[in-house]
Design a protein around this motif. Structure first.
Motif, PDB file in Angstrom:
ATOM      1  N   ARG A  11      -8.097   0.131  -0.878  1.00  0.00           N
ATOM      2  CA  ARG A  11      -7.553   1.442  -0.053  1.00  0.00           C
ATOM      3  C   ARG A  11      -6.914   2.521  -0.452  1.00  0.00           C
ATOM      4  N   TYR A  23       1.098  -1.154   0.022  1.00  0.00           N
ATOM      5  CA  TYR A  23      -0.091   0.296  -0.354  1.00  0.00           C
ATOM      6  C   TYR A  23       1.006   1.347  -0.066  1.00  0.00           C
ATOM      7  N   ALA A  62      -5.001  -3.574  -1.517  1.00  0.00           N
ATOM      8  CA  ALA A  62      -4.278  -2.108  -1.526  1.00  0.00           C
ATOM      9  C   ALA A  62      -4.511  -1.555  -2.128  1.00  0.00           C
TER      10      ALA A  62
END
Length: 481
Positions: free
Chosen positions: A340, A309, A337
């Motif tokens: 998000r 991330y 990832a």
């Protein structure tokens, strides 16, 4: 996670167990909310009203964050129903405008694309010059020799009828000269110093003989090359001859390569369940060569959500290329990832073998507003190459302003086996104008590709012997063993 080169699959193919998902959730809870539900990555097919920029699901979107259109959740690739056709995937990758126009010194412009037509800034050549070593002659012979000779770069005095001066190839022709007598055709009479023409036939050299006239190749203002031309070494030479010190080109896309996988070694022999990273050495050259990119970074990223991330969040590259983590294995965190980050999936699985769990996404833009994109490649080496030619190279070439080349097609020396439903990319070698399949073509193998001339694009069902097949070039073919 990048699969071991000896594997025949495209990653860890099993779904996460409840324990593994719980462990993933624990790791995910360490992150502050990014505004996008961790269970769903926005898709190119989701209307903007479905997932607003704030990341709060609107009415009509289930609380799970998965739109009713059936966009796959984070943590796994799209189902077969969502696999994009191979040609359609390449078309989606190309659906971007070129990057900004920049000026580059000649020595830095090779491989980039002209953003403006290349118009001559001077006549080519800029003055009448000699095409041969010999004598510049004025009027009919024999000629009385004048001066010590004219070299390239010199400004010669004029000639009058009946005189001649030695001249070098490329030297400016004296005014008054009407032709050049080649050195092998002339002879100086030792008795009186006169220059004689020893060529067969009567008369003096025809007017204009062995002279390069001013503007023979082009006049000032002529368009020598159109915009969209790739700058090659020869283009550099032409631009320099036409008076250029700098060229106006499209900016080269910047790529950061993230190689995912705790099992990867950067040196030494495989050991203790770990294998060598084959893609880290391979991909930068492919992305620079056929892709035309500037690969500024390459690093290993561990199999954990947080470092992945953060690497995606912090990258300032135009395109981030990842290897591995595109499937649904226990440590395949790429979808999580991307969710998000608030990324937008454009392609999530392609109907091609090897390499079907590849993806293309729009990342949130940089702080200066420049867009960013991500190409997710499978971890197996040949599958990753399939993803490179399917998504990465078309995307990078279009960002760099390159035009699409005419597809290369060739007849098959023997039948090429195909997949029942998907396109297949098969390493082949050309011989006698035909292509033949090579052995060692498994998703985790590179031995066949190492001696290949190209990748045959085999449609579902295969191609019969003698049939034509599209062939994608591969960089740097090696001689067959």
């Amino acid at each position: 996670m990048t699969a071991a080169p000896s594997s025949g699959g495209t990653g860890v193919g099993t779904l996460r167990t409840g324990v593994e998902r719980e462990a993933s959730a624990v790791r995910s809870s360490e992150f502050p909310s990014c505004g996008v539900p961790s269970s769903g990555v926005p898709s190119a097919g989701v209307p903007s009203s479905g997932v607003p920029s704030s990341g709060v699901p609107s009415a009509g979107v289930p609380s799970s964050g998965v739109p009713s259109s059936g966009v796959p959740s984070a943590g796994g690739p799209a189902s077969r129903a969502h696999a994009v056709d191979w040609e359609r995937a390449r078309s989606l990758a190309r659906d971007v405008p070129p990057l900004a126009v920049v000026g580059r010194p000649l020595g830095e412009a090779v491989g980039q694309v002209l953003a403006r037509p290349l118009a001559a800034l001077t006549d080519l050549p800029p003055f009448d010059s000699s095409a041969m070593d010999g004598w510049a002659v004025a009027g009919a012979g024999p000629w009385r020799l004048r001066g010590r000779g004219v070299l390239a770069g010199a400004q010669p005095p004029p000639l009058v009828d009946g005189t001649a001066v030695p001249i070098a190839t490329g030297a400016r022709l004296p005014s008054g000269a009407g032709a050049v007598l080649r050195r092998e055709h002339g002879e100086v009479d030792a008795r009186n110093g006169m220059l004689l023409d020893r060529t067969a036939g009567p008369g003096s050299p025809a007017p204009g003989r062995d002279i390069r006239p001013q503007g023979q190749e082009g006049r000032s203002g002529d368009v020598l090359l159109p915009a969209g031309t790739t700058v090659t070494p020869v283009v550099l030479g032409l631009a320099a001859a036409a008076g250029y010190d700098r060229l106006t080109v499209y900016r080269r896309p910047v790529v950061e390569l993230l190689v995912l996988g705790d099992e990867l070694l950067e040196s030494g022999l495989p050991r203790a369940g770990r294998v060598r990273d084959a893609l880290g050495p391979l991909l930068p050259h492919w992305l620079r060569g056929p892709g035309g990119a500037d690969v500024t970074g390459r690093r290993l990223v561990s199999d954990d959500l947080r470092p992945l991330y953060e690497a995606l969040r912090d990258s300032t590259a135009d395109v981030v290329v990842t290897t591995g983590s595109t499937a649904a294995g226990p440590v395949d965190f790429l979808h999580d990832a991307l969710a998000r980050l608030g990324a937008r999936l454009l392609v999530d699985s392609v109907a091609v073998r090897p390499g079907h769990p590849m993806l293309l996404a729009e990342l949130p833009p940089r702080a200066d507003g420049r867009p960013r994109r991500l190409v997710g490649l499978p971890g197996n080496p040949l599958a990753a190459v399939a993803g490179t030619v399917t998504l990465a190279v078309p995307l990078l070439r279009r960002l760099g302003g390159h035009q699409d080349a005419e597809p290369l097609r060739a007849p098959c020396a023997a039948a090429l086996p195909g997949h029942p439903k998907d396109t297949r990319l098969l390493p082949v070698r050309r011989a006698g104008g035909e292509v033949a399949a090579l052995p060692f073509d498994g998703p985790a193998m590179l031995r066949g590709l190492a001696v290949a001339d190209g990748l045959a694009v085999v449609p579902p069902g295969g191609v019969a012997a003698g049939g034509d097949v599209q062939v994608l070039p591969v960089p740097g073919p090696c001689p067959a063993p």
